[in-house]
Design an enzyme around this catalytic site. Structure first.
Site, PDB file in Angstrom:
ATOM      1  N   SER A 111      -4.282  -0.419  -5.272  1.00 34.75           N
ATOM      2  CA  SER A 111      -5.507  -0.059  -6.010  1.00 34.75           C
ATOM      3  C   SER A 111      -5.468  -0.482  -7.218  1.00 34.75           C
ATOM      4  O   SER A 111      -4.331   1.260  -7.935  1.00 34.75           O
ATOM      5  CB  SER A 111      -6.507   0.969  -4.746  1.00 34.75           C
ATOM      6  OG  SER A 111      -7.197   1.378  -5.212  1.00 34.75           O
ATOM      7  N   TYR A 164      -5.089   8.911  -1.637  1.00 32.48           N
ATOM      8  CA  TYR A 164      -5.021   7.559  -1.619  1.00 32.48           C
ATOM      9  C   TYR A 164      -4.664   6.725  -2.360  1.00 32.48           C
ATOM     10  O   TYR A 164      -3.447   5.872  -2.658  1.00 32.48           O
ATOM     11  CB  TYR A 164      -6.964   7.036  -1.369  1.00 32.48           C
ATOM     12  CG  TYR A 164      -6.948   5.786  -1.458  1.00 32.48           C
ATOM     13  CD1 TYR A 164      -7.196   5.245  -0.427  1.00 32.48           C
ATOM     14  CD2 TYR A 164      -7.357   5.388  -2.336  1.00 32.48           C
ATOM     15  CE1 TYR A 164      -6.839   3.640  -0.571  1.00 32.48           C
ATOM     16  CE2 TYR A 164      -7.928   4.519  -3.297  1.00 32.48           C
ATOM     17  CZ  TYR A 164      -7.116   2.858  -1.876  1.00 32.48           C
ATOM     18  OH  TYR A 164      -7.575   1.956  -1.942  1.00 32.48           O
TER      19      TYR A 164
HETATM   20  P1  NAP Z   1     -12.579  -1.703   4.675  1.00 36.28           P
HETATM   21  O1  NAP Z   1     -14.197  -2.492   4.511  1.00 36.28           O
HETATM   22  O2  NAP Z   1     -12.994  -0.732   4.812  1.00 36.28           O
HETATM   23  O3  NAP Z   1     -11.597  -2.554   5.898  1.00 36.28           O
HETATM   24  C1  NAP Z   1     -10.840  -1.843   6.198  1.00 36.28           C
HETATM   25  C2  NAP Z   1      -9.884  -2.873   7.431  1.00 36.28           C
HETATM   26  O4  NAP Z   1      -8.697  -2.331   7.340  1.00 36.28           O
HETATM   27  C3  NAP Z   1     -10.607  -2.592   8.701  1.00 36.28           C
HETATM   28  O5  NAP Z   1      -9.981  -4.074   9.237  1.00 36.28           O
HETATM   29  C4  NAP Z   1      -9.484  -1.765   9.174  1.00 36.28           C
HETATM   30  O6  NAP Z   1     -10.203  -2.251  10.890  1.00 36.28           O
HETATM   31  C5  NAP Z   1      -9.000  -2.126   8.752  1.00 36.28           C
HETATM   32  N1  NAP Z   1      -7.781  -1.213  10.040  1.00 36.28           N
HETATM   33  C6  NAP Z   1      -7.668   0.372   8.703  1.00 36.28           C
HETATM   34  N2  NAP Z   1      -7.060   1.435   9.860  1.00 36.28           N
HETATM   35  C7  NAP Z   1      -6.375   0.828  10.501  1.00 36.28           C
HETATM   36  C8  NAP Z   1      -5.339   0.777  10.986  1.00 36.28           C
HETATM   37  N3  NAP Z   1      -4.252   2.106  11.661  1.00 36.28           N
HETATM   38  N4  NAP Z   1      -4.407  -0.422  11.864  1.00 36.28           N
HETATM   39  C9  NAP Z   1      -5.015  -2.244  11.336  1.00 36.28           C
HETATM   40  N5  NAP Z   1      -6.102  -1.986  10.623  1.00 36.28           N
HETATM   41  C10 NAP Z   1      -6.686  -0.931   9.962  1.00 36.28           C
HETATM   42  O7  NAP Z   1     -11.691  -1.612   3.741  1.00 36.28           O
HETATM   43  P2  NAP Z   1     -11.538  -2.848   2.848  1.00 36.28           P
HETATM   44  O8  NAP Z   1     -12.358  -2.741   1.301  1.00 36.28           O
HETATM   45  O9  NAP Z   1     -11.506  -4.009   2.678  1.00 36.28           O
HETATM   46  O10 NAP Z   1     -10.008  -2.654   2.008  1.00 36.28           O
HETATM   47  C11 NAP Z   1      -9.001  -3.380   1.694  1.00 36.28           C
HETATM   48  C12 NAP Z   1      -8.174  -2.947   1.295  1.00 36.28           C
HETATM   49  O11 NAP Z   1      -8.079  -3.112   0.096  1.00 36.28           O
HETATM   50  C13 NAP Z   1      -7.143  -1.694   1.920  1.00 36.28           C
HETATM   51  O12 NAP Z   1      -5.961  -1.384   1.845  1.00 36.28           O
HETATM   52  C14 NAP Z   1      -8.101  -0.704   0.952  1.00 36.28           C
HETATM   53  O13 NAP Z   1      -7.080   0.062   0.685  1.00 36.28           O
HETATM   54  C15 NAP Z   1      -7.826  -2.238  -0.456  1.00 36.28           C
HETATM   55  N6  NAP Z   1      -8.432  -1.374  -1.536  1.00 36.28           N
HETATM   56  C16 NAP Z   1     -10.017  -1.841  -1.176  1.00 36.28           C
HETATM   57  C17 NAP Z   1     -11.528  -1.202  -2.210  1.00 36.28           C
HETATM   58  C18 NAP Z   1     -12.670  -1.169  -2.167  1.00 36.28           C
HETATM   59  O14 NAP Z   1     -13.032  -0.708  -3.239  1.00 36.28           O
HETATM   60  N7  NAP Z   1     -12.890  -1.838  -1.477  1.00 36.28           N
HETATM   61  C19 NAP Z   1     -10.285  -0.817  -3.779  1.00 36.28           C
HETATM   62  C20 NAP Z   1      -9.028  -0.548  -4.082  1.00 36.28           C
HETATM   63  C21 NAP Z   1      -8.361  -1.049  -3.199  1.00 36.28           C
HETATM   64  P3  NAP Z   1     -11.310  -1.655  12.136  1.00 36.28           P
HETATM   65  O15 NAP Z   1     -11.970  -1.914  11.323  1.00 36.28           O
HETATM   66  O16 NAP Z   1     -10.681  -2.800  13.202  1.00 36.28           O
HETATM   67  O17 NAP Z   1      -9.958  -0.413  12.364  1.00 36.28           O
END
Ligand code: NAP
Length: 245
Positions: free
Chosen positions: A140, A154
């Protein structure tokens, strides 16, 4: 033979968008999720409709036994792992460091750091046996900015992923395995609602030079690039996909 891509956290957001692009590109998919079975099933159905194999592997990456079981199941169903989108991750409620508890920090690091490192380890073992592979660890921009008064824990967990990427990439660079890191900026997914701020992406848009959050698909495109042979000379790199922030 199609390449097999494991995506952790494939049931929503960036992981789900990556799964759709990967299916369009012809990858067979090992789709991990923790709790959102409906979301994962819907992604698998989309992949099936695009003519590729897609299997679901429920596992909490914070639980080492569940990671082991997931890889054993992947071995049985696919017999190989060619690519890994190491994407599963969590935030927590926005709070200053003085409010952090041990339980909060432990969960954050168990999922975002130790889970991601163990998943990468298991993937690398298989890629070493195959003589090739590509990994993208999802970090991130918070690793650079620190996320003061929001979630410094985080941000620190993602900084660990940046450093892990660099070191692992060097360890396996002469084994046909590339390891890169992708740092999304603020992206419009449900992660913000899970952290108690459903409107966070639009509210913080003014801080982004491009004046808008990214879409999950824009992040997924960059993940797919780094996994692809188009990135054949790129390893140990960190790519910001963040609208200029
Ligand atoms: P999201 O929509 O909340 O999706 C998160 C995914 O991770 C879901 O499929 C969830 O599965 C899974 N997950 C969470 N905890 C888990 C665990 N303990 N074991 C296995 N699966 C798990 O989030 P996103 O925004 O797509 O984020 C994806 C990645 O991008 C993350 O690493 C996040 O830190 C990074 N990121 C996101 C942003 C942003 O602004 N969105 C910015 C920077 C980085 P379930 O729902 O099935 O539990």
């Amino acid at each position: 033979m199609s390449k097999v891509l494991l995506i952790t956290g494939a049931s929503a957001g960036i992981g789900a968008a990556t799964a759709k692009l990967a299916a369009e590109a012809g990858y067979d998919l090992a789709l991990n999720y923790r709790s959102d079975m409906q979301g994962a099933e819907s992604i698998a159905e989309t992949a099936h409709n695009l003519g590729v194999r897609a299997e679901l592997f429920q596992a909490d990456v914070a639980e080492p036994d569940q990671i082991d079981a997931m890889f054993k199941a992947i071995d049985a169903r696919f017999g190989r792992v060619d690519a890994l989108a190491n994407n599963a991750g969590i935030v927590d409620q926005g709070a200053p460091v003085t409010a952090f508890t041990h339980a909060r920090l432990k969960r954050m690091f168990d999922v975002n750091v130790i889970g991601a490192m163990l998943v990468a380890k298991e993937a690398v073992i298989r890629m070493q046996a195959q003589g090739s592979g590509a990994i993208v660890n999802v970090s991130s921009v918070a690793a650079r900015t620190g996320s003061a008064n929001e979630y410094v824990d985080y941000a620190a967990s993602k900084a660990a992923i940046d450093t892990f990427t660099k070191g692992l990439a060097e360890e396996v660079a002469n084994q046909g395995i590339r390891v890169n890191c992708l740092r999304p900026g603020i992206t419009d997914t449900a992660i913000h609602a899970k952290g108690g701020a459903p409107d966070r992406a639009s509210q913080l848009a003014h801080k982004i030079p491009m004046q808008r959050p990214g879409t999950a698909q824009e992040i997924a495109r960059a993940i797919m690039f780094l996994l692809s042979d188009d990135a054949s000379y790129i390893t140990g790199s960190t790519l910001d996909v963040s609208g200029g922030r």
